[in-house]
Design a protein around this motif. Structure first.
Motif, PDB file in Angstrom:
ATOM      1  N   ARG A  37      36.867  59.762  36.323  1.00  0.00           N
ATOM      2  CA  ARG A  37      35.848  60.077  37.108  1.00  0.00           C
ATOM      3  C   ARG A  37      35.641  61.539  37.335  1.00  0.00           C
ATOM      4  NH1 ARG A  37      33.006  56.294  39.802  1.00  0.00           N
ATOM      5  NH2 ARG A  37      35.006  54.959  40.399  1.00  0.00           N
ATOM      6  N   SER A  38      34.582  62.311  36.703  1.00  0.00           N
ATOM      7  CA  SER A  38      34.446  63.559  36.822  1.00  0.00           C
ATOM      8  C   SER A  38      33.673  63.697  38.394  1.00  0.00           C
ATOM      9  CB  SER A  38      33.403  64.238  35.750  1.00  0.00           C
ATOM     10  OG  SER A  38      32.150  63.703  36.146  1.00  0.00           O
ATOM     11  N   ARG A  39      33.819  64.967  38.784  1.00  0.00           N
ATOM     12  CA  ARG A  39      32.967  65.195  40.259  1.00  0.00           C
ATOM     13  C   ARG A  39      31.778  65.128  39.739  1.00  0.00           C
ATOM     14  NH1 ARG A  39      37.140  68.675  43.919  1.00  0.00           N
ATOM     15  NH2 ARG A  39      36.111  67.149  45.363  1.00  0.00           N
ATOM     16  N   PRO A  40      30.933  64.586  40.816  1.00  0.00           N
ATOM     17  CA  PRO A  40      29.311  64.870  40.561  1.00  0.00           C
ATOM     18  C   PRO A  40      29.113  66.125  40.644  1.00  0.00           C
ATOM     19  CG  PRO A  40      29.839  63.190  42.308  1.00  0.00           C
ATOM     20  CD  PRO A  40      31.224  63.985  42.020  1.00  0.00           C
ATOM     21  N   VAL A  41      27.788  66.500  39.976  1.00  0.00           N
ATOM     22  CA  VAL A  41      27.575  67.807  39.661  1.00  0.00           C
ATOM     23  C   VAL A  41      27.401  68.528  41.210  1.00  0.00           C
ATOM     24  CG1 VAL A  41      25.511  69.273  38.655  1.00  0.00           C
ATOM     25  CG2 VAL A  41      26.317  67.262  37.630  1.00  0.00           C
ATOM     26  N   ARG A  45      18.185  57.893  36.949  1.00  0.00           N
ATOM     27  CA  ARG A  45      18.435  59.059  37.088  1.00  0.00           C
ATOM     28  C   ARG A  45      19.830  59.502  37.977  1.00  0.00           C
ATOM     29  NH1 ARG A  45      12.170  60.535  38.965  1.00  0.00           N
ATOM     30  NH2 ARG A  45      11.383  60.811  36.746  1.00  0.00           N
ATOM     31  N   TYR A  46      20.199  58.698  38.632  1.00  0.00           N
ATOM     32  CA  TYR A  46      21.390  58.680  39.501  1.00  0.00           C
ATOM     33  C   TYR A  46      22.449  58.717  38.556  1.00  0.00           C
ATOM     34  CZ  TYR A  46      24.538  57.869  43.280  1.00  0.00           C
ATOM     35  OH  TYR A  46      25.743  58.216  44.096  1.00  0.00           O
ATOM     36  N   LEU A  47      22.371  57.521  37.483  1.00  0.00           N
ATOM     37  CA  LEU A  47      23.523  57.485  36.654  1.00  0.00           C
ATOM     38  C   LEU A  47      23.440  58.867  35.841  1.00  0.00           C
ATOM     39  CD1 LEU A  47      25.449  55.933  34.823  1.00  0.00           C
ATOM     40  CD2 LEU A  47      23.419  55.132  33.424  1.00  0.00           C
ATOM     41  N   VAL A  48      22.538  59.460  35.419  1.00  0.00           N
ATOM     42  CA  VAL A  48      22.693  60.828  34.875  1.00  0.00           C
ATOM     43  C   VAL A  48      23.371  61.708  35.812  1.00  0.00           C
ATOM     44  CG1 VAL A  48      21.300  62.658  33.738  1.00  0.00           C
ATOM     45  CG2 VAL A  48      20.799  60.374  33.046  1.00  0.00           C
ATOM     46  N   TRP A  49      22.766  61.882  36.907  1.00  0.00           N
ATOM     47  CA  TRP A  49      23.418  62.717  38.103  1.00  0.00           C
ATOM     48  C   TRP A  49      25.040  62.725  38.290  1.00  0.00           C
ATOM     49  CZ3 TRP A  49      25.609  62.051  42.684  1.00  0.00           C
ATOM     50  CH2 TRP A  49      25.887  63.003  43.534  1.00  0.00           C
ATOM     51  N   ALA A  50      25.233  61.349  38.360  1.00  0.00           N
ATOM     52  CA  ALA A  50      26.753  60.937  38.703  1.00  0.00           C
ATOM     53  C   ALA A  50      27.766  61.226  37.427  1.00  0.00           C
ATOM     54  CB  ALA A  50      26.936  59.505  38.973  1.00  0.00           C
ATOM     55  N   GLY A  51      27.130  61.364  36.180  1.00  0.00           N
ATOM     56  CA  GLY A  51      28.092  61.630  35.032  1.00  0.00           C
ATOM     57  C   GLY A  51      27.774  61.087  33.753  1.00  0.00           C
ATOM     58  N   ASP A  52      26.662  60.381  33.735  1.00  0.00           N
ATOM     59  CA  ASP A  52      26.008  59.949  32.620  1.00  0.00           C
ATOM     60  C   ASP A  52      27.000  59.127  31.543  1.00  0.00           C
ATOM     61  OD1 ASP A  52      23.833  59.820  30.738  1.00  0.00           O
ATOM     62  OD2 ASP A  52      24.139  61.536  29.621  1.00  0.00           O
ATOM     63  N   CYS A  67      29.307  54.476  40.120  1.00  0.00           N
ATOM     64  CA  CYS A  67      28.706  55.878  39.976  1.00  0.00           C
ATOM     65  C   CYS A  67      29.384  56.756  41.111  1.00  0.00           C
ATOM     66  CB  CYS A  67      27.288  56.013  40.020  1.00  0.00           C
ATOM     67  SG  CYS A  67      26.392  55.261  38.592  1.00  0.00           S
ATOM     68  N   ALA A  68      29.795  56.283  42.311  1.00  0.00           N
ATOM     69  CA  ALA A  68      29.878  57.062  43.379  1.00  0.00           C
ATOM     70  C   ALA A  68      31.314  56.742  44.090  1.00  0.00           C
ATOM     71  CB  ALA A  68      28.992  56.890  44.462  1.00  0.00           C
ATOM     72  N   GLY A  69      32.013  55.575  43.387  1.00  0.00           N
ATOM     73  CA  GLY A  69      33.387  55.465  43.832  1.00  0.00           C
ATOM     74  C   GLY A  69      33.347  54.530  45.129  1.00  0.00           C
ATOM     75  N   GLU A  70      34.091  54.564  46.014  1.00  0.00           N
ATOM     76  CA  GLU A  70      34.158  53.784  47.304  1.00  0.00           C
ATOM     77  C   GLU A  70      33.473  54.541  48.429  1.00  0.00           C
ATOM     78  OE1 GLU A  70      35.397  50.708  47.480  1.00  0.00           O
ATOM     79  OE2 GLU A  70      35.733  50.841  45.422  1.00  0.00           O
TER      80      GLU A  70
END
Length: 139
Positions: free
Chosen positions: A36-40, A67-74, A115-118
């Motif tokens: 899981r990459s860090r969000p932008v 849009r959230y999916l793309v923001w979180a790491g696509d 997308c965001a983890g826990e």
């Protein structure tokens, strides 16, 4: 907490009591895990994370999810399946995110977890927006 416990709105679903095998399967490490990459990182002073609270209809909510999916790491749909612990299959991610109907609760929680983890605050934010739209649609 087990994945089957996290995805229930009122706590663990007693109908899933016989799913110890599922929890064991979901906790089994995979040969090539998805990192899981860090969000932008947002520019200081600006909020670029798509906000579901602004959505008024199911179509707007789904657009915000995309849009959230793309923001979180696509993530790909298969990566989403892995990141949510297999609670939702990649084919279901494709059908819902490319569709036009408001998703169900379990799908929404799996999506936010992937997308965001826990992050409880993120789950709460998405649930609040989802519940408001669902209520206004008369469901």
């Amino acid at each position: 907490m087990t994945p089957t416990g996290v995805l229930e709105p009122t706590g663990p679903n007693r109908a899933l009591d016989g799913t110890v095998w599922l929890d064991r399967l979901l906790s089994t490490p995979v040969a090539a895990p998805v990192e899981r990459s860090r969000p932008v990182r947002d520019i200081d002073g600006y909020e670029h994370r798509p906000n579901p609270v602004h959505a008024r209809t199911a179509a707007e909510f789904l657009l915000t999810m995309r849009r959230y999916l793309v923001w979180a790491g696509d993530w790909s749909y298969r990566e989403l399946e892995y990141l949510c612990g297999g609670a939702v299959k990649h084919t279901t991610f494709r059908q819902v995110l490319e569709g036009d109907r408001l998703p169900g609760y379990v799908f929404l929680m799996a999506f936010v977890t992937a997308c965001a983890g826990e992050d409880a605050a993120e789950r709460s934010r998405w649930f609040t927006a989802w519940h408001r739209i669902r209520r206004s649609a008369g469901r």
